[in-house]
Design an enzyme around this catalytic site. Sequence first.
Site, PDB file in Angstrom:
ATOM      1  CB  SER A 166      35.858  67.016  11.737  1.00 50.71           C
ATOM      2  OG  SER A 166      36.411  66.262  10.685  1.00 50.71           O
ATOM      3  CG  HIS A 218      40.243  66.336  13.473  1.00 54.55           C
ATOM      4  ND1 HIS A 218      40.151  65.432  14.516  1.00 54.55           N
ATOM      5  CD2 HIS A 218      39.011  66.370  12.900  1.00 54.55           C
ATOM      6  CE1 HIS A 218      38.928  64.964  14.580  1.00 54.55           C
ATOM      7  NE2 HIS A 218      38.223  65.500  13.607  1.00 54.55           N
TER       8      HIS A 218
END
Length: 309
Positions: A166, A218
């Site tokens: 991610s 993230h």
Amino acid sequence: MVLPQYFYDVPDVEERERTAWIVPLIVIANVVVLMVVMFVNNCPVHGGGDGGSRSCFAGFLRRFSFQPIRENPLLGPSSFTLEKLGALQWEKTVHQHQWWRLLASIWLHAGVIHLLLDILSLIFIGIRLEQQFGFVRIGTIYLISGIGGNVLSSLFITKGISVGSSGALFGLFGAMLSELITNWSIYSNRAAAISTLLLIVAVNLVIGILPLVNNFAHIGGFIAGFLLGFVLLIKPQFGWTERQSLPHCQPTSKYKLYQLVLWVIGITFLIVGFVVSLVMLFKGVNGSEGCRWCRYMNCVPTSKWSCGN
């Protein structure tokens, strides 16, 4: 998640599309790695619980069967197997100096569902970027952003393990945003493109405050990709190539001043940020101790869920 076409189309400049192969190669590598992980996991022998192999989900797959759903609802291996094969874990990364986990964990996934979600995102984001900018630049952004996300994650999350790409995927989001900014003059539909991209990023970051989602990966990946975009995705200003090829025509500067300024800012902050973060990480600094509110960037507790380990 499908992105609007105008993120990539430059109507004023004809460009030859490159063949995308690094993104498909990354997809294949992720699938192969999960198969290897499931082979090592061997649920019927190591992880069937009290019910033995009967407790494994999809037991007909035998050695490749999944951990019981109550243990891993994402259809994947045990956390012990993931940790053994390179999952990001603060104690092992910092105190046992297993720095290779910062890279290895990018290729590990918690299960089939986790893998499919990351693959779909990578295909929708990465293919067109690679066709426009080539495999070297996109592959570099993917790897460095993934490491950047893991570094920030390790600074703030000291319990449990973390796997997945991610951070690398958010790095591609960040690179798309900085590429739009640095090549602003050659794009059409600029306002719509940048507002849509910011909305997509904001929605994904909001989702990241739910439990079991590593929002620090993230954020770290997005910042690294954003800075790398200024460095690697800069384009010559419109008309530079055409003017060079015309006789008796003085070519203008290849890049605009603001592009060069952004390039310097991007590479400076990228290098300084990585050096400072890595020094803090391997000194064992726990970012949560110096920033009490930062934990809410990763998970916000409500009456419906808690943010424990």
